[in-house]
Write an enzyme that holds these catalytic residues in place. Sequence first.
Site, PDB file in Angstrom:
ATOM      1  N   ASP A  43       0.858  -1.167   0.000  1.00 36.54           N
ATOM      2  CA  ASP A  43       0.000   0.000   0.000  1.00 36.54           C
ATOM      3  C   ASP A  43       0.907   1.233   0.000  1.00 36.54           C
ATOM      4  O   ASP A  43       2.129   1.129   0.146  1.00 36.54           O
ATOM      5  CB  ASP A  43      -0.986   0.002   1.180  1.00 36.54           C
ATOM      6  CG  ASP A  43      -2.200   0.881   0.864  1.00 36.54           C
ATOM      7  OD1 ASP A  43      -2.139   1.646  -0.121  1.00 36.54           O
ATOM      8  OD2 ASP A  43      -3.212   0.820   1.588  1.00 36.54           O
TER       9      ASP A  43
HETATM   10  C1  BGC Z   1      -4.971   3.276  -0.092  1.00 35.59           C
HETATM   11  C2  BGC Z   1      -5.144   2.235  -1.163  1.00 35.59           C
HETATM   12  C3  BGC Z   1      -5.040   2.882  -2.514  1.00 35.59           C
HETATM   13  C4  BGC Z   1      -3.702   3.567  -2.616  1.00 35.59           C
HETATM   14  C5  BGC Z   1      -3.437   4.203  -3.953  1.00 35.59           C
HETATM   15  C6  BGC Z   1      -3.737   4.122  -0.304  1.00 35.59           C
HETATM   16  O1  BGC Z   1      -3.706   5.222   0.533  1.00 35.59           O
HETATM   17  O2  BGC Z   1      -4.944   2.652   1.158  1.00 35.59           O
HETATM   18  O3  BGC Z   1      -6.352   1.564  -0.998  1.00 35.59           O
HETATM   19  O4  BGC Z   1      -5.227   1.948  -3.520  1.00 35.59           O
HETATM   20  O5  BGC Z   1      -3.626   4.580  -1.632  1.00 35.59           O
HETATM   21  O6  BGC Z   1      -4.222   5.294  -4.179  1.00 35.59           O
END
Ligand code: BGC
Length: 764
Positions: free
Chosen positions: A301
Site C-alpha cells: 500500500d
Molecule cells: C490506499 C489504497 C489505494 C492507494 C493508492 C492508499 O492510501 O490505502 O487503498 O489503492 O492509496 O491510491
Amino acid sequence: MKKFIHYLLVFCFVVSCKDKSTTKLSQNEVVQNTTLTNFDTQINDLMAKMTLEEKIGQMNQYNGFWDATGPNPDKGKSAKKYEELRKGHVGSMLNIKEGVKQVKALQKIAVEETRLGIPLIIAFDVIHGFKTITPIPLAEAASWDLEAIKKSAQNAAEEAAAAGINWTFAPMVDTSRDPRWGRVMEGGGEDPYLGAKIATARIKGFQGKNLSSTKTIAACAKHFAGYGFSEAGRDYNTVDIGTSTLNNVVFPPFKAAAEAGVKTFMNSFNELNGIPATGNTFLQRDVLKGKWNFNGFVVSDWASMVEMIAHGYAEDEEHAAELSIKAGADMDMESYVYVEHLANLVKRGSVKETLINDAVKRILKVKYELGLFEDPYKYCDEEREKAVTGKQEFRDDALDMSKKSIVLLKNKKKLLPLKKKNQKIALIGALAKDKTSPLGNWSLAGEPGSAVSVLEGLQKYKGNILKYAKGVDVITVDSPTGWSDKAIINETDTSGFSEAITLAKKADVVVMVLGEHGIQTGEARSRANIDLPGLQQELLEAVYKVNKNIVLVLTNGRPLTIPWADKNIPSILETWQLGVQSGNAIAQVLYGDYNPSGKLPMTFPRSLGQIPIYYNYKSTGRPNGNNVFWSHYLDEKKTPLYPFGHGLSYTSFSYNNLKINKVNNREVKISVNLTNTGKVKGKEVAQLYIHDLFASVTRPVRELKGFKLIQLNPSETKIIHFTLTEKELGFYDNKGTFVIEPGKFEVFVGGSSDAKLAQKFTLE
Ligand code: BGC
C-alpha cells in the site's frame, strides 16, 4: 525472413554482451513471440537481458505527477521520477487521471527511451466507476445483486481501459464490523460470505475472460489483511485478532478473490498481531502464495514499506526493503525503498536474487497478459476514449445499479411511495441540492458536480408542487476541490432553519435529505460519532415540530446512529452515495416507479457504545438472563437498530413451509415457500442462515450461507431451493484447517438476519 535474421543477430549480440546495462534494445526484440499463450519463455528471455537494477525497476511504482492519494513524498524524491523512468527504474505508475494523452506520454518514455523498452502498467483507484461514477461499493453490496455488481465493474473497466488504465486497486474486500472506520464505504460490509460473493463478481467484472481485451483491466484484492479491524475504527490503527476470526471472517473474501483469478493483491497499512502486514511472511508467503497458490503479484500500500519504521518494526529504509521483499511484497508503491536499497542488499548477500526474480516474473506476467508487450499503446486510442467515456449505456446501468442499492429502512404510515398528484412537497437539506457529494469518496476521475441531485430528480415529476429549502449546510466547503480536503463541519450557522420550517408548515409531505457529505467517508475519514453530522439532527427535530409527515432520505457512506429518527420519523430511506444517477434513482424510488429491494450489508447500531455490533456474533455463556448477571448493557438494548440483511419493500412477503431434505451428510437441501402478500410487484432477497449448535471451536449464532433474489407478482408464491455443501457447513479450526463436524445445526430463512422461520438437522 530478413527481419527474423536481424532479430536473431541482435538477440545473439545482446545475450553475449558482458555489460547488459549499456546496450539499448529495440521494442521488437522484447516483444517477439507474444502470440504464444504461455509467457514463460518470453519472460525468461527478457529477464536474461535485464540488469539487477532493471529488474528492481519493475518492482517500483510511482505516483503520477498530478494528484496524490497518500502523503506526498518529499520534493527531492519526486523530482527524480522522470530521470528514474528514463533509466528503466519504474515498472508502474498510479494516479494518471487525465486519460490517454498522459498515459501515452509516460508509456512513450518507458517504451522508447529506456534500454529494454518494457511498458509500464498504469494503475488507478477505479473504486466505483471511472468517469461515470456508480454507487459506492457498500451501496452496491446492499443490492445483493451479483450480476448487477459484476456489470458495474465491467463498465468501469471498459471506461478506465479506454483512458489508458490497465489496473485498478479494487475490489477492497476487507470485512468490516466498525462503522466508525471511514473505509467501510469501499467494501462489501460485515459478512464474509456476502463479501466473498461480491469480491468474485467484481473481479470477474473488471478482468473479464480475456485480460488483453481493451475492455478489461487487472483487479487487485486489498488490503491483505485485517485492515477492516483497525482498533476503535481509527484508520491505520493496530489490529490484533485471533486465528478463528482471521480464518473465518477476514480471509474468506481474499481466498475467493484468489480463486476467482485476481491478478494482484495489495498488502496493508496495519500491523496484524504485532507484525505489519507489509512485512508479514505468514500472510504473503505462507498463506497467499503458499496455501492459496496465488501466482499474481503483491503491491504494497502507499508507502507502507517505509511506514514499518514508524510501526517500530524496521530499523531504517534499507531494513524496510529487506523485510518487505522477504515477506513477499513484489512491488513498492511510493516508499522508494526497493529502488534505493534492494540492489545493495542483493550485492551484500542479505537478499537472494531469486526473490527479486520471482517478483519480477510475477509482474511481467501480468504485463504480458494485459497485452502490453504485444502493443504498449493498445490502451491509448484517443478515438476510443472519446467514444467510450460517459457512454449512455454506462449511465443507464449506473441508474439501474443505484436503484437496486437503495434500502427502505422504515415505512410506518405508508408515506412512501409519494402520491404523484396534488401534493405540496417540501424538500429540505443541503445534500438534496448537492451535485458532488453523491459521487462519494474515491471518485477521483469523476467530475465534481456531475451527479444528478435529488432536487433535479424530483423536479422531473411534474404533478406535485415541489419547493426547496436548504435548512442547513453540512460542511462549510461548498464544493471541495479534491477528496483529500478535510471537511469542516458546520456547527454554528442555523440561519437557514426558519425558511425550512416555514416551508415544512405548508407542505403535505416533507422530504428531508440528511447525512454525510461524500467527503466525510473514505480513507482517513474515521468518525468518533456516527450520528447526523453538524446541525442536521437539530434541523430534523425542528421541522418535525411543525410537520410529522417526514420522509427521511439518508445519504451516507457508513451505518449511522439514528435512534431518534427511527422512533419518530415515519419513513426512512437509505440511499448511501449513489454516483452520477443519484437523484434520478432516489426520485424513482420515492415515487414508486421502482420498488426498493436493497438489504443492509452492515448492521445499524442503536448507539456508539454497541460497536462493534454485527449479526454473526458468538453466544457467550450468558446470552440471556432475568437478573443482572448476563451479557447485556444497563443503559441500552443489545439488539441493533436495523439488523444486517434488513430492508423493506412497497409490498410485503411471507415465508412458510421451510423443509429440510437431507440428501446425505455432506449435502443438505432446503426449500421454503415465498409469497408476495402485498399489492404490488416486488423483489425480495431471501436469506438463509445456519447455526452450528456446538463445535470444537464455537460458531456464531447465525451465519449467512445462501441468498436468492426473487421477483414476485402480488399473491404469487415461489418455492425457493437452497443447497448447503461442505463449503457452507464447515469452518476453519484454530490450526487453520477446514473441518466439517458432525452435530446439530439450525437453519433460518427469511428477509433479514433476524429471520424467525427455523428448522433443525443433524450431520452424522
Ligand atoms: C490506499 C489504497 C489505494 C492507494 C493508492 C492508499 O492510501 O490505502 O487503498 O489503492 O492509496 O491510491
